[in-house]
Design an enzyme around this catalytic site. Structure first.
Site, PDB file in Angstrom:
ATOM      1  CD  GLU A 143      14.718  47.420  35.341  1.00  0.00           C
ATOM      2  OE1 GLU A 143      14.810  48.421  34.607  1.00  0.00           O
ATOM      3  OE2 GLU A 143      15.139  47.393  36.515  1.00  0.00           O
ATOM      4  CG  ASP A 178      14.280  50.688  31.709  1.00  0.00           C
ATOM      5  OD1 ASP A 178      14.474  51.248  30.615  1.00  0.00           O
ATOM      6  OD2 ASP A 178      14.819  51.065  32.762  1.00  0.00           O
ATOM      7  CD  GLN A 204      12.599  51.627  36.218  1.00  0.00           C
ATOM      8  OE1 GLN A 204      13.205  50.713  35.677  1.00  0.00           O
ATOM      9  NE2 GLN A 204      12.862  52.010  37.458  1.00  0.00           N
ATOM     10  CD  GLU A 240      16.366  52.974  36.231  1.00  0.00           C
ATOM     11  OE1 GLU A 240      16.720  52.450  37.293  1.00  0.00           O
ATOM     12  OE2 GLU A 240      15.893  52.319  35.269  1.00  0.00           O
TER      13      GLU A 240
END
Length: 268
Positions: A143, A178, A204, A240
């Site tokens: 990530e 993300d 995310q 998140e």
């Protein structure tokens, strides 16, 4: 149809960690993710998971010494043995509650550090870890984190993450995409999702500029979620984000996407 997982490191903050699993289930979530569970035993986390009836879909490798500013060990040449020990601990937790995906946290790049040495260490550690994880049926995630919120973090470029994945070539090493970090770092988010979809293993979401829930920020998440659907993404989407108010109040946006309503209390 999107499938949402509650990130218990961000949501339900008014509850102790082990109680957040039940809190997420009570709001209709069937899956959860979190960052670092290591303040609790693997058995205690597994017990909370079973009691709540949820599935854990992702968590992080240990950060190292958080008080000293460490945020992961994978890219730190001086911590190679510590990284292997951290992976062993991670696998213990993943086995305890049968989690299929593990985010391997890269770490910080110290001022003046040799970037090439860190890259070589990162590649070696990931190749070794992916081989270990494959034998256990686990996927490893990379990530990239944006530099605005995480100045000095080693892995911040999504193109570099893709290169690492393709160069190592392990089928169980994937991109943790993300949307919040990608938008801040690169922008042009739809085209980036389209281009990097072949490497995406987990998604995310949060809304820039302040990492809030969908509907409170600059991204049209209905369009983004439709984009993931159009491209055939059928994995989990981790929520998140930092709720604007309470977690429960922040969940209004999600009801349109098939998450069941909260359980109604039974009459005594």
């Amino acid at each position: 149809m999107p499938r949402f997982a509650a990130n218990l490191s961000f949501l339900f903050q008014d509850e102790p960690f082990l109680d957040r699993f039940a809190a997420a289930a009570d709001q209709g979530f069937q899956a959860v993710e979190f960052m670092f569970p290591y303040d609790h035993s693997a058995a205690a986390v597994a017990s909370a998971v079973r009691a709540a009836g949820v599935q854990v879909v992702l968590f992080n490798t240990p950060a190292g010494d958080w008080a000293k500013g460490e945020r992961g060990l994978a890219a730190l040449p001086s911590r190679r043995q510590d990284f292997r020990a951290a992976m062993a601990r991670t696998f213990e937790y993943a086995e305890a509650f049968n989690c299929p995906r593990i985010h391997v946290v890269a770490g910080m790049q110290p001022s003046g550090a040799d970037r090439r040495a860190m890259e070589a260490c990162f590649m070696d550690n990931l190749a070794w870890a992916a081989q270990q994880a494959a034998g256990m049926g686990r996927m490893l995630m990379l990530e990239p984190l944006n530099q605005r919120d995480n100045p000095g973090f080693f892995l911040s470029d999504f193109d570099f993450a893709e290169k690492v994945i393709t160069d190592i070539g392990a089928p169980n090493l994937r991109l943790q995409f993300d949307v919040y970090h990608a938008q801040i770092t690169h922008g042009d988010i739809t085209k980036r999702i389209e281009r990097q979809m072949p490497w995406i293993g987990h998604v995310q979401i949060a809304n820039p500029p302040d990492r809030r829930e969908p509907g409170n920020g600059e991204i049209d998440y209905r369009y983004i979620l439709e984009t993931f659907d159009r491209l055939g993404y059928d994995g989990w989407i981790g929520c998140e984000y930092r709720p604007t108010g309470s977690t429960v109040e922040s969940l209004g946006w999600i009801r349109d996407y098939g998450v069941v309503p909260p359980k109604k209390p039974t009459n005594p």
